[in-house]
Enzyme design. Structure first.
Site, PDB file in Angstrom:
ATOM      1  N   HIS B 122       0.866  -1.179   0.000  1.00  0.00           N
ATOM      2  CA  HIS B 122       0.000   0.000   0.000  1.00  0.00           C
ATOM      3  C   HIS B 122       0.911   1.241   0.000  1.00  0.00           C
ATOM      4  CE1 HIS B 122      -2.819   2.923   1.818  1.00  0.00           C
ATOM      5  NE2 HIS B 122      -3.798   2.118   1.460  1.00  0.00           N
ATOM      6  N   GLN B 202      -4.335  -4.949   7.244  1.00  0.00           N
ATOM      7  CA  GLN B 202      -5.296  -5.952   6.788  1.00  0.00           C
ATOM      8  C   GLN B 202      -5.250  -7.236   7.606  1.00  0.00           C
ATOM      9  OE1 GLN B 202      -7.696  -5.335   4.743  1.00  0.00           O
ATOM     10  NE2 GLN B 202      -6.968  -3.424   3.819  1.00  0.00           N
TER      11      GLN B 202
HETATM   12  C1  LIG Z   1      -2.255  -2.973   3.544  1.00  0.00           C
HETATM   13  C2  LIG Z   1      -2.623  -1.590   3.981  1.00  0.00           C
HETATM   14  N1  LIG Z   1      -1.693  -0.788   4.520  1.00  0.00           N
HETATM   15  C3  LIG Z   1      -1.971   0.432   4.953  1.00  0.00           C
HETATM   16  C4  LIG Z   1      -3.228   0.965   4.850  1.00  0.00           C
HETATM   17  C5  LIG Z   1      -3.465   2.346   5.318  1.00  0.00           C
HETATM   18  O1  LIG Z   1      -4.345   2.395   6.397  1.00  0.00           O
HETATM   19  P1  LIG Z   1      -4.850   3.800   6.931  1.00  0.00           P
HETATM   20  O2  LIG Z   1      -5.432   4.527   5.778  1.00  0.00           O
HETATM   21  O3  LIG Z   1      -5.858   3.461   7.965  1.00  0.00           O
HETATM   22  O4  LIG Z   1      -3.641   4.498   7.489  1.00  0.00           O
HETATM   23  C6  LIG Z   1      -4.250   0.170   4.289  1.00  0.00           C
HETATM   24  C7  LIG Z   1      -5.641   0.650   4.169  1.00  0.00           C
HETATM   25  O5  LIG Z   1      -6.040   1.308   3.273  1.00  0.00           O
HETATM   26  C8  LIG Z   1      -3.929  -1.117   3.852  1.00  0.00           C
HETATM   27  O6  LIG Z   1      -4.877  -1.904   3.300  1.00  0.00           O
END
Ligand SMILES: Cc1ncc(COP(=O)(O)O)c(C=O)c1O
Ligand SMILES: Cc1ncc(COP(=O)(O)O)c(C=O)c1O
Lengths: 155, 415, 415, 155
Positions: B122, B202
């Site tokens: 991500h 996740q």
């Molecule tokens: C694998 C992964 N990492 C990081 C994130 C980021 O999470 P957040 O937007 O709650 O910081 C997400 C969610 O979108 C995710 O699915």
């Protein structure tokens, strides 16, 4: 939640739109275009490349697009290419403005309707607010390209 | 399987109609829905004992401080943390990762060092390391992704080497559903003296996760994806590393003593929590943990595995028109199914499904390099499951996908 | 004056009993209570349209995105911001100040430069500048505080000079209640080319604040002190400065395009909001702004001025036993009254008042240098008022203070 | 909110406590103490300085404290000084441990009660959980001082 009314998919995906999507007009690249730009929507990843050449009278002589995206953004790009040909840059910008107004819900005059051709089919997008930016993407790309072009010729 | 129909009753939003149709919520990887118990916890806080924490001598402040710290203990236990001082409250996974990048990593990653990540991250576990690598003149390297959507470990022994200072990887891909062998990779990283950060955004919501068992140095997760409120999450840091870390944000709460000239730092984990925290959010996350623990994380995981297997089976009918991404082995994946078709763009699929009351996500899922450069598409459609999803919902998804296909590729009217 | 008795009915917590006595909440400078409309907004969000923002094609996501951005517009308007893109959502005032310290200030404050602050700052507007001054080899200077508790501006023209890069000051002191002449000081700072940051944690909740009128470059505030939820706040940045600022936290939401090699940044203000935001909190803060606007900020300020004057008058009876801090001119102060006595320690006062149902704060109020080095005490007791406080509550405070004095200095039993 | 029961102020502010507060025993500073330490509570600002000297048998020969803080922390410090005199360091640590147990709600044996003298009056603090750390501050300071002393003599 706010009351959500079912919108009509057939209004969004009018035959004209799907036809432009399946059989895009002026699809491709123009070598060494006078005006060129790329539009990108960071939220959905849709992408439009637009290129156009001007003739001696500063009218749009040729235009082409390519890119990736949903039926609405790609159809809108195809429609764009059919409409701006033989127009001056200010005339092209007026069309872009007309689409914004159309999508904001403005009723167009008969005169204006005459100018916008297949663009009228994009009216159905109004019922799908989240898709408005898809329809606008190619036109915003056009506006950017024209602005760039102007600042390059008169720095 | 869990009794999803019964669980649904705990989630007020799932009783709503969308365009007159029952809501089928398949966008859980973006954010989960919240049970009444979590919502009521917020109401109880604001109606019953709202007060700033840690410094008050009055009844409200004593109660809010106690509940706030009890929630921390509960959340810490939930992820297997040895103590609650290892759990720093953050806004979300993204802030947790940035905290590590700006503290430990900035102090320990130097010229010529390597940071290893994967091709399936991500943006939140990629961009901070790109920035850090630039700032420290370090090299960012990638564990490749196989065509099946798993990590390609064939060169792992050269990727994890004596220059590697940090391995930052996702526990479960939010696009492919792939569950990565993070424990093994952590052992390999530790063998060369590297630290390990696990993006558990996740995994903590969907699998049993135990930081002591994984032996990772850092692990970050978000409340909003695990039945809890928005604006809160956790960063676990192993004790030896935590004690060496300099503060990130500074100000109230995180100091011990302040003079006009300088300040000393408070005890852990407060040292990393500057300013008034998201008090209601933290206590709400505690209530979400209660809910998940009552179900049992093994059961949660099993439920999602079964739904996913059912979905992959049902979707086979569409195998000619759609490409499905991610591992075929159900043991290697969680409840996320991504797909795309040359006939219908994911965005159009999203709109058509939405009109049927089905919420999915379409796009690059904040993993543009993976989706564009590795899968080779601009976007995918993604259905992601949670405890309240049923096989009937999967059936509806499949039927509506068929309608969409017909609509776009053959006739021009929906049946 | 506002009809505080009527307003009280909007705040469920104020109907609660503490130790069987009606709650008299005088700890508003720490955090305010929340009206039903704000609490209901959170419930409506979680029960009705909870969804991640900005990227969804489905109905819930459209609605949450729309409400989230509408709240931003509302909050921006409330502080007089020219546009909503100038308003960055942050966790709290502290994070807002740290964001400026880590972006604009880190890029613009250099060796030999000066940062000017005041002797009356909260740790959150002091420690970040101490840290920055150390990191950039700059000098941190202080506008002194007079014995009356106002800024001593006698040397201001040498304090604000051509080396000054930033003036960071509180709009209203959370210990003394002093309202500072921030508009004049901003003009002086701009005259030498310095930027101005206003810590508005205590002003935005209590006074009409207009960033365009003040002409400041940065202004930070917290939702939890202005009837809104915890875990959210705002940082206003003037357009020209905002456009030059490099991102702070990186990850999802704040990027435009990402490849394995690098990333480009999203539009403003998203560029400064990495990861899933506190969506419910933002919308809840919007509801708090609605509530305050319906009352009118002029009325809010006037109410608090009147309560404070009433309190200062009533407390005169205790002038022999107590020292009261802050300006005597009611026009120069907001609804905060700090005091101490050699006979009863503030902490003991806090406990005795608590037993009477009265919540005040005792301590250094996160302003240790001011309290210890300037006022010369280890702690003060602080009563702070808001829209729901009444003169009857002030009377009860005064009576109970007298009891406490008697208890500690004369007899050994409470009446 | 949880049901909050009115506690008894008279249990907290027992005559013994107020007497130690108003007339602190062994208040002041010991020049060049063998064991010395400072305790600070960042949340309320209470502060205790403690110094003690050992005799040839490693028993506490003299002890003094000063500082700033509420009646509970200062009275507890005063009580501490009266109790640790002529004790060995481990015996002083045992007393510290006894107070922790007392405040956690443990019933002390007659034997233990005999040892703790005026410390018994701190029992009332139990009803005021937020004040427990006030009562413990001087004792935690003592423990820290002893630990420091030990690590200095046997590095
Ligand atoms: C694998 C992964 N990492 C990081 C994130 C980021 O999470 P957040 O937007 O709650 O910081 C997400 C969610 O979108 C995710 O699915
Ligand atoms: C003047 C002032 N500045 C800053 C802060 C810090 O606010 P927060 O804790 O919400 O970040 C406060 C509140 O405690 C304050 O009163």
């Amino acid at each position: 939640m706010q009351e959500m009314h079912p919108a009509h998919l057939d209004d969004l995906y009018q035959e004209v739109i799907l036809d432009h999507y399946r059989n895009p007009r002026n699809h491709g690249e123009i070598p060494n275009p006078h005006v060129s730009s790329r539009g990108f929507n960071p939220f959905c990843g849709d992408e439009v490349f637009l290129g156009l050449n001007l003739d001696a009278n500063q009218k749009i002589e040729s235009v082409a697009f390519h890119g990736q995206g949903c039926s609405i953004s790609q159809a809108s790009a195809s429609i764009l290419t059919t409409l701006v040909k033989n127009k001056s840059l200010p005339e092209a910008e007026d069309l872009s403005q007309l689409l914004r107004e159309l999508l904001r819900g403005k009723e167009l005059s008969d005169d204006e309707l005459d100018q916008i051709g297949d663009m009228e089919a994009l009216q159905g997008v109004r019922q799908f607010p989240i898709r408005v930016k898809c329809a606008l993407l190619p036109w915003a790309t056009l506006d950017d390209g024209i602005a760039d072009y102007r600042s390059n010729i008169s720095p | 399987m869990l009794d999803a129909a019964k669980i649904k009753q705990d989630f007020p939003i799932l009783a709503k109609l969308v365009y007159g149709k029952p809501l089928v919520y398949l966008d859980n990887a973006a954010t989960s829905q919240k049970p009444s118990s979590v919502i009521q916890t917020l109401v109880d806080y604001y109606e019953g004992y709202n007060s700033n924490v840690h410094r008050g001598v009055h009844a409200l402040s004593m109660e809010s401080t106690q509940r706030y710290e009890e929630a921390r203990e509960k959340i810490a236990r939930f992820i297997g943390s040895p103590g609650s001082e290892n759990l720093i409250y953050v806004r979300n996974t993204t802030e947790g990762i940035n905290l590590v990048a700006n503290t430990w990593a900035r102090a320990n990653v130097n010229d010529g060092d390597e940071i290893l990540t994967t091709e399936m991250e991500h943006h939140s576990n990629l961009v901070p390391w790109q920035q850090l690598a630039k700032a420290r003149n370090a090299t960012l390297r990638f564990i490749p992704v196989t065509d099946e959507g798993t990590l390609d470990l064939s060169n792992i022994d050269s990727l994890i080497n004596h220059r590697t200072k940090l391995v930052a990887m996702t526990h479960m891909s939010n696009v492919l559903g792939t569950i990565n062998p993070v424990k093994d990779l952590t052992a390999k990283a530790h063998a060369v003296g590297a630290h390990v950060l696990i993006d558990a955004a996740q995994s903590v919501p969907h699998l049993p996760v135990d930081v002591t068992h994984l032996d990772c140095d850092f692990l970050a997760f978000s409340s909003h994806k695990m039945l809890g409120p928005t604006g809160i999450g956790g960063l676990y840091v192993k004790s030896d590393t935590l004690e060496q870390m300099e503060p990130f944000l500074t100000g109230g709460e995180m100091v011990q003593e302040v003079t006009f000239e300088g300040a000393t730092w408070n005890d852990l984990p407060m040292r990393f929590e500057a300013g008034t925290p998201n008090i209601a959010g933290s206590i709400g996350l505690g209530a979400a943990v209660d809910y998940l623990e009552a179900l049992g994380m093994e059961n949660v995981h099993q439920h999602e595995t079964e739904i996913t297997q059912y979905a992959l089976q049902a979707l086979k009918e569409l195998a000619e028109e759609f490409t499905f991404y991610g591992p075929t082995d159900p043991a290697r994946r969680g409840g996320i199914v991504s797909f795309s078709s040359p006939h219908v763009h994911p965005h159009d699929l999203g709109t058509i499904l939405d009109q049927a009351g089905i919420a999915i996500r379409a796009g690059h899922h904040c993993a543009m390099p993976l989706v564009r450069d590795r899968l080779g598409v601009a976007a995918t459609a993604r259905a992601s499951f949670y405890i309240y999803n049923t096989t009937e919902e999967v059936d509806l998804l499949v039927t509506t996908l068929k309608d969409a296909l017909r609509y776009f590729s053959k006739s021009l009217s929906l049946p």
